[in-house]
Write a protein that holds these residues in place. Structure first.
Motif, PDB file in Angstrom:
ATOM      1  N   VAL A  23      -2.832 -31.866  18.702  1.00  0.00           N
ATOM      2  CA  VAL A  23      -3.894 -31.054  19.302  1.00  0.00           C
ATOM      3  C   VAL A  23      -4.772 -31.882  20.244  1.00  0.00           C
ATOM      4  CG1 VAL A  23      -5.963 -29.692  18.825  1.00  0.00           C
ATOM      5  CG2 VAL A  23      -3.904 -29.354  17.450  1.00  0.00           C
ATOM      6  N   PRO A  24      -5.382 -32.996  19.795  1.00  0.00           N
ATOM      7  CA  PRO A  24      -6.196 -33.772  20.726  1.00  0.00           C
ATOM      8  C   PRO A  24      -5.380 -34.423  21.833  1.00  0.00           C
ATOM      9  CG  PRO A  24      -5.999 -34.925  18.636  1.00  0.00           C
ATOM     10  CD  PRO A  24      -5.438 -33.565  18.429  1.00  0.00           C
ATOM     11  N   LEU A  25      -4.127 -34.786  21.527  1.00  0.00           N
ATOM     12  CA  LEU A  25      -3.300 -35.419  22.556  1.00  0.00           C
ATOM     13  C   LEU A  25      -2.971 -34.441  23.674  1.00  0.00           C
ATOM     14  CD1 LEU A  25      -1.940 -38.099  23.225  1.00  0.00           C
ATOM     15  CD2 LEU A  25       0.109 -37.270  22.059  1.00  0.00           C
ATOM     16  N   LEU A  26      -2.610 -33.213  23.311  1.00  0.00           N
ATOM     17  CA  LEU A  26      -2.326 -32.200  24.333  1.00  0.00           C
ATOM     18  C   LEU A  26      -3.580 -31.848  25.120  1.00  0.00           C
ATOM     19  CD1 LEU A  26       0.114 -29.788  22.442  1.00  0.00           C
ATOM     20  CD2 LEU A  26       0.651 -31.324  24.350  1.00  0.00           C
ATOM     21  N   LEU A  27      -4.712 -31.750  24.434  1.00  0.00           N
ATOM     22  CA  LEU A  27      -5.964 -31.489  25.145  1.00  0.00           C
ATOM     23  C   LEU A  27      -6.291 -32.604  26.123  1.00  0.00           C
ATOM     24  CD1 LEU A  27      -8.457 -30.019  22.510  1.00  0.00           C
ATOM     25  CD2 LEU A  27      -7.653 -28.928  24.611  1.00  0.00           C
ATOM     26  N   LEU A  29      -4.162 -34.747  27.603  1.00  0.00           N
ATOM     27  CA  LEU A  29      -3.209 -34.883  28.698  1.00  0.00           C
ATOM     28  C   LEU A  29      -3.139 -33.641  29.583  1.00  0.00           C
ATOM     29  CD1 LEU A  29      -0.291 -36.711  26.840  1.00  0.00           C
ATOM     30  CD2 LEU A  29      -2.131 -37.703  28.209  1.00  0.00           C
ATOM     31  N   LEU A  30      -3.239 -32.455  28.977  1.00  0.00           N
ATOM     32  CA  LEU A  30      -3.078 -31.213  29.732  1.00  0.00           C
ATOM     33  C   LEU A  30      -4.394 -30.487  29.990  1.00  0.00           C
ATOM     34  CD1 LEU A  30       0.111 -29.768  27.961  1.00  0.00           C
ATOM     35  CD2 LEU A  30      -0.025 -31.239  29.990  1.00  0.00           C
ATOM     36  N   GLY A  31      -5.451 -30.891  29.297  1.00  0.00           N
ATOM     37  CA  GLY A  31      -6.735 -30.220  29.452  1.00  0.00           C
ATOM     38  C   GLY A  31      -7.231 -30.124  30.884  1.00  0.00           C
ATOM     39  N   PRO A  32      -7.169 -31.208  31.663  1.00  0.00           N
ATOM     40  CA  PRO A  32      -7.662 -31.124  33.050  1.00  0.00           C
ATOM     41  C   PRO A  32      -6.955 -30.066  33.892  1.00  0.00           C
ATOM     42  CG  PRO A  32      -7.437 -33.416  32.379  1.00  0.00           C
ATOM     43  CD  PRO A  32      -6.838 -32.588  31.284  1.00  0.00           C
ATOM     44  N   LEU A  33      -5.711 -29.724  33.527  1.00  0.00           N
ATOM     45  CA  LEU A  33      -4.988 -28.709  34.292  1.00  0.00           C
ATOM     46  C   LEU A  33      -5.575 -27.318  34.092  1.00  0.00           C
ATOM     47  CD1 LEU A  33      -1.305 -29.852  33.574  1.00  0.00           C
ATOM     48  CD2 LEU A  33      -2.735 -30.402  35.561  1.00  0.00           C
ATOM     49  N   PHE A  34      -6.269 -27.113  32.973  1.00  0.00           N
ATOM     50  CA  PHE A  34      -6.822 -25.802  32.638  1.00  0.00           C
ATOM     51  C   PHE A  34      -8.352 -25.770  32.728  1.00  0.00           C
ATOM     52  CE2 PHE A  34      -2.845 -26.368  30.323  1.00  0.00           C
ATOM     53  CZ  PHE A  34      -2.137 -25.238  30.704  1.00  0.00           C
ATOM     54  N   ALA A  35      -8.936 -26.870  33.168  1.00  0.00           N
ATOM     55  CA  ALA A  35     -10.404 -26.935  33.207  1.00  0.00           C
ATOM     56  C   ALA A  35     -10.991 -26.039  34.279  1.00  0.00           C
ATOM     57  CB  ALA A  35     -10.859 -28.379  33.414  1.00  0.00           C
ATOM     58  N   GLY A  36     -10.266 -25.856  35.369  1.00  0.00           N
ATOM     59  CA  GLY A  36     -10.778 -25.023  36.451  1.00  0.00           C
ATOM     60  C   GLY A  36     -11.885 -25.711  37.242  1.00  0.00           C
ATOM     61  N   GLU A  37     -12.475 -24.955  38.145  1.00  0.00           N
ATOM     62  CA  GLU A  37     -13.559 -25.486  38.959  1.00  0.00           C
ATOM     63  C   GLU A  37     -14.877 -25.472  38.183  1.00  0.00           C
ATOM     64  OE1 GLU A  37     -13.257 -26.848  41.919  1.00  0.00           O
ATOM     65  OE2 GLU A  37     -11.085 -26.488  41.826  1.00  0.00           O
ATOM     66  N   PRO A  38     -15.727 -26.451  38.436  1.00  0.00           N
ATOM     67  CA  PRO A  38     -17.017 -26.469  37.724  1.00  0.00           C
ATOM     68  C   PRO A  38     -17.896 -25.302  38.142  1.00  0.00           C
ATOM     69  CG  PRO A  38     -16.974 -28.135  39.450  1.00  0.00           C
ATOM     70  CD  PRO A  38     -15.583 -27.589  39.356  1.00  0.00           C
ATOM     71  N   GLY A  69     -12.446 -34.486  29.076  1.00  0.00           N
ATOM     72  CA  GLY A  69     -12.933 -35.751  28.545  1.00  0.00           C
ATOM     73  C   GLY A  69     -11.979 -36.592  27.740  1.00  0.00           C
ATOM     74  N   GLY A  70     -10.774 -36.096  27.443  1.00  0.00           N
ATOM     75  CA  GLY A  70      -9.876 -36.861  26.585  1.00  0.00           C
ATOM     76  C   GLY A  70      -8.939 -37.787  27.316  1.00  0.00           C
ATOM     77  N   ARG A  71      -8.646 -37.470  28.570  1.00  0.00           N
ATOM     78  CA  ARG A  71      -7.632 -38.249  29.292  1.00  0.00           C
ATOM     79  C   ARG A  71      -8.029 -39.706  29.428  1.00  0.00           C
ATOM     80  NH1 ARG A  71      -4.850 -35.915  34.677  1.00  0.00           N
ATOM     81  NH2 ARG A  71      -4.000 -34.517  33.091  1.00  0.00           N
ATOM     82  N   SER A  72      -9.296 -39.973  29.723  1.00  0.00           N
ATOM     83  CA  SER A  72      -9.729 -41.357  29.895  1.00  0.00           C
ATOM     84  C   SER A  72      -9.603 -42.148  28.607  1.00  0.00           C
ATOM     85  CB  SER A  72     -11.178 -41.391  30.399  1.00  0.00           C
ATOM     86  OG  SER A  72     -12.043 -40.696  29.499  1.00  0.00           O
ATOM     87  N   VAL A  73     -10.003 -41.532  27.482  1.00  0.00           N
ATOM     88  CA  VAL A  73      -9.922 -42.227  26.189  1.00  0.00           C
ATOM     89  C   VAL A  73      -8.472 -42.534  25.831  1.00  0.00           C
ATOM     90  CG1 VAL A  73     -10.390 -42.030  23.718  1.00  0.00           C
ATOM     91  CG2 VAL A  73     -12.053 -41.160  25.359  1.00  0.00           C
ATOM     92  N   ALA A 251      -9.453 -36.909  14.829  1.00  0.00           N
ATOM     93  CA  ALA A 251      -8.103 -36.378  14.646  1.00  0.00           C
ATOM     94  C   ALA A 251      -7.067 -37.233  15.369  1.00  0.00           C
ATOM     95  CB  ALA A 251      -8.043 -34.934  15.154  1.00  0.00           C
ATOM     96  N   LEU A 252      -7.424 -37.711  16.547  1.00  0.00           N
ATOM     97  CA  LEU A 252      -6.499 -38.530  17.318  1.00  0.00           C
ATOM     98  C   LEU A 252      -6.227 -39.856  16.626  1.00  0.00           C
ATOM     99  CD1 LEU A 252      -4.947 -38.589  20.003  1.00  0.00           C
ATOM    100  CD2 LEU A 252      -6.943 -39.661  21.043  1.00  0.00           C
ATOM    101  N   THR A 253      -7.269 -40.501  16.133  1.00  0.00           N
ATOM    102  CA  THR A 253      -7.098 -41.806  15.498  1.00  0.00           C
ATOM    103  C   THR A 253      -6.410 -41.682  14.133  1.00  0.00           C
ATOM    104  OG1 THR A 253      -9.378 -41.618  14.669  1.00  0.00           O
ATOM    105  CG2 THR A 253      -9.045 -42.874  16.677  1.00  0.00           C
ATOM    106  N   MET A 254      -6.897 -40.772  13.300  1.00  0.00           N
ATOM    107  CA  MET A 254      -6.289 -40.590  11.979  1.00  0.00           C
ATOM    108  C   MET A 254      -4.877 -40.030  12.092  1.00  0.00           C
ATOM    109  SD  MET A 254      -9.397 -39.107   9.628  1.00  0.00           S
ATOM    110  CE  MET A 254      -8.253 -38.933   8.269  1.00  0.00           C
TER     111      MET A 254
END
Length: 273
Positions: A23-27, A29-38, A69-73, A251-254
């Motif tokens: 779940v956090p990994l997909l968010l 890596l793929l989250g920015p594709l669905f973030a849309g315009e601010p 926010g997850g891609r950078s981490v 969740a990502l670390t554990m």
């Protein structure tokens, strides 16, 4: 039947671990594709306003910041872990296989000096002199992980290097690459895989902590760790801005650690069936 039941349980544990980390990994890596315009920023900090998770400390949509926010981490942590092993593997294998004491001392003693300095302290000291971006942060985190990773590789390889098979390979004139990687490296795979899971967890926490302290990222960057830091003062006003990114990091670390442990346990059970 009992062995089959244990194998099935190991497989289900592997699936659960994959779901936790997925779940956090997909968010990430793929989250920015669905973030849309601010959208337009609001003047309020809190829930409501047409946003599922409310707005953050500067009026931005928390849901969109979570997607971004997850891609950078994740990328910094994966890059740092890969860089650490890229150096630690050859150093550890050479130290385990060499018969020259001076070469082993030359390789390992400088790493022991680095190992004596706390990881976060070294990152903060370097950050006080330089201003590392994400790439610089990845190199810094890799640097502080190299000594410990090299010692693990050396310890895991030393046991295999002492076996008669290694001496037989030397007498046959086999290349160093085949002896070190083909035999010693493969013999240490289980130990190194377990270490990689634990190390990735530590690297993720270290990257998140550095970002929390403002090292390697901008103060208002879309980053899960930065979100926790900047919104923590309003935790009771707007909990989702802190709780959601914090849970994703946990969740990502554990999940990563559980995934490696479950994979190793499942492989071991399959070999005994």
């Amino acid at each position: 039947m009992e062995l089959k039941s244990r194998t099935e349980k190991g497989g289900s544990g592997l699936v659960r671990a994959a779901l936790i980390v997925g779940v956090p990994l997909l968010l990430a890596l793929l989250g920015p594709l669905f973030a849309g315009e601010p959208g337009p920023r609001t003047a309020s900090f809190g829930l409501g306003g047409g946003h599922w998770f409310g707005t953050d400390f500067v009026g931005r949509d928390v849901g969109r910041q979570v997607l971004l926010g997850g891609r950078s981490v994740v990328l910094v942590a994966l890059a740092a872990t890969a860089l650490a092993y890229l150096v630690a593997l050859p150093v550890g294998l050479i130290s385990a296989l060499t018969r020259r004491t001076w070469l082993e001392e030359l390789l390992m003693r400088p790493l022991d000096v680095l190992l004596a300095v706390p990881s976060l302290l070294m990152i903060l000291l370097v950050a006080a002199v330089l201003t590392p971006g994400p790439v610089g942060l990845a190199f810094l985190v890799a640097l502080v992980n190299i000594p410990d990773a090299a010692r693990i590789v050396r310890a895991a390889g030393a046991e295999a290097a002492a076996r008669p098979a290694v001496e037989a390979l030397r007498l046959q004139g086999e290349t160093w690459w085949r002896t070190a990687v083909g035999y010693v490296g493969r013999s240490a795979t289980r130990t190194l895989a377990a270490d990689a899971g634990v190390r990735l967890t530590g690297v993720l926490y270290l990257v998140a902590t550095a970002a929390f302290l403002g090292v390697g990222v901008e103060p208002d960057a879309a980053d899960w760790a930065v979100m926790v830091d900047r919104n923590r003062t309003g935790l009771f006003v707007q909990p989702w801005a802190v709780v959601v990114p914090a849970l994703l990091i946990v969740a990502l670390t554990m999940g990563g650690n559980l995934l490696v442990d479950s994979a190793l346990a499942h492989r071991k059970k399959r070999r005994h069936t």
